[in-house]
Design an enzyme around this catalytic site. Structure first.
Site, PDB file in Angstrom:
ATOM      1  N   HIS A   1       0.849  -1.092   0.013  1.00 30.28           N
ATOM      2  CA  HIS A   1       0.088  -0.011  -0.146  1.00 30.28           C
ATOM      3  C   HIS A   1       0.983   1.219  -0.194  1.00 30.28           C
ATOM      4  O   HIS A   1       0.221   2.366  -0.300  1.00 30.28           O
ATOM      5  CB  HIS A   1      -0.896  -0.031   1.216  1.00 30.28           C
ATOM      6  CG  HIS A   1      -2.331   0.191   0.919  1.00 30.28           C
ATOM      7  ND1 HIS A   1      -2.830   0.425  -0.284  1.00 30.28           N
ATOM      8  CD2 HIS A   1      -3.210   0.817   1.894  1.00 30.28           C
ATOM      9  CE1 HIS A   1      -4.305   0.808  -0.067  1.00 30.28           C
ATOM     10  NE2 HIS A   1      -4.388   1.203   1.018  1.00 30.28           N
TER      11      HIS A   1
ATOM     12  N   ASN B   1      -6.837   6.571   4.313  1.00 30.75           N
ATOM     13  CA  ASN B   1      -8.330   6.923   4.044  1.00 30.75           C
ATOM     14  C   ASN B   1      -8.603   8.491   4.300  1.00 30.75           C
ATOM     15  O   ASN B   1      -9.691   8.715   4.033  1.00 30.75           O
ATOM     16  CB  ASN B   1      -8.997   5.976   5.331  1.00 30.75           C
ATOM     17  CG  ASN B   1      -9.037   4.599   4.898  1.00 30.75           C
ATOM     18  OD1 ASN B   1      -8.597   4.115   4.155  1.00 30.75           O
ATOM     19  ND2 ASN B   1      -9.599   4.036   5.942  1.00 30.75           N
TER      20      ASN B   1
ATOM     21  N   ASP C   1      -1.055   2.615  -5.420  1.00 30.60           N
ATOM     22  CA  ASP C   1      -0.947   1.187  -5.703  1.00 30.60           C
ATOM     23  C   ASP C   1      -2.289   0.711  -6.290  1.00 30.60           C
ATOM     24  O   ASP C   1      -3.206   1.569  -6.157  1.00 30.60           O
ATOM     25  CB  ASP C   1      -0.841   0.243  -4.373  1.00 30.60           C
ATOM     26  CG  ASP C   1      -1.904   0.379  -3.224  1.00 30.60           C
ATOM     27  OD1 ASP C   1      -2.581  -0.453  -3.054  1.00 30.60           O
ATOM     28  OD2 ASP C   1      -2.034   1.732  -2.652  1.00 30.60           O
TER      29      ASP C   1
ATOM     30  N   ASN D   1      -9.318   3.523  -1.232  1.00 31.76           N
ATOM     31  CA  ASN D   1      -9.470   4.411  -0.273  1.00 31.76           C
ATOM     32  C   ASN D   1      -8.827   5.782  -0.268  1.00 31.76           C
ATOM     33  O   ASN D   1      -9.304   6.860   0.149  1.00 31.76           O
ATOM     34  CB  ASN D   1      -9.470   3.794   1.081  1.00 31.76           C
ATOM     35  CG  ASN D   1     -10.629   2.604   1.478  1.00 31.76           C
ATOM     36  OD1 ASN D   1     -11.524   2.864   0.694  1.00 31.76           O
ATOM     37  ND2 ASN D   1     -10.421   1.821   2.076  1.00 31.76           N
TER      38      ASN D   1
END
Length: 187
Positions: free
Chosen positions: A19, A66, A93, A114
């Site tokens: 991530h 997020n 990613d 997100n």
């Protein structure tokens, strides 16, 4: 001025996770430009450089994935970037792309990411450049959240240097040649 934002999660425990490939690319581009990304502003770490004759700010939001949009919206307002769609490049990613594949787009949906969802919500638009770096494995993933937060496998780590180099070249092409030409060269 270009705002080049790599998405990731702050903290050493996330440094080599899938991530965080956006953070890894920002660090690579900063090293190439001879700068560091450590100035704190708008809940992000930033560093300024001239890349391909363009004033650029390399950014790593420190809000966790997020909430990335909070940092990006603050920086856009601070820099008074009126044409964010032409001056914002977001690196993320992408679990839907095979590992190592890169895709440039002038705009688009969040695609379930997100961090991109947060930026789209904070800016009220999906009209910004993005570079997606594929992290999809050759096998099915049963738990996507766990997978993206796992560290790269050793074989992936070995391939990462070349992937980040190609990704940095793609971003530099956007700055030098514009998004349309860069897409034709790198997609």
């Amino acid at each position: 001025m270009y705002l080049i934002v790599g998405l990731g999660n702050p903290g050493s425990e996330y440094e080599w996770t899938r991530h965080n490939v956006g953070f890894l690319l920002i660090e690579k581009m900063a090293a190439d430009a001879g700068i560091t990304v450590k100035r704190r502003e708008c809940r992000a770490l930033a560093g300024s450089a001239v890349i391909e004759a363009q004033r650029s700010r390399l950014v790593k939001p420190q809000t966790f994935m997020n909430l990335s949009g909070d940092a990006v919206a603050c920086l856009i307002a601070k820099d008074e970037l009126s044409e964010a769609g032409k001056s914002l490049i977001v690196i993320s990613d992408d679990l839907a792309l095979p590992f190592g594949t890169i895709r440039l787009r002038a705009r688009g949906s969040a695609g379930g990411h997100n961090g991109l969802k947060s930026i789209i919500a904070a800016l009220g638009t999906n009209e910004f450049i993005r570079l997606r770096i594929g992290i999809q494995p050759e096998h099915p993933v049963s738990d996507a959240k766990k997978f993206v937060l796992d560290e790269f496998a050793s074989a992936e780590r070995r391939a990462l240097k070349e992937i980040l180099e190609r990704s940095a070249d793609a971003v530099r092409s956007v700055l030098r040649d514009g998004i349309v030409k860069a897409m034709s060269l790198y997609n």
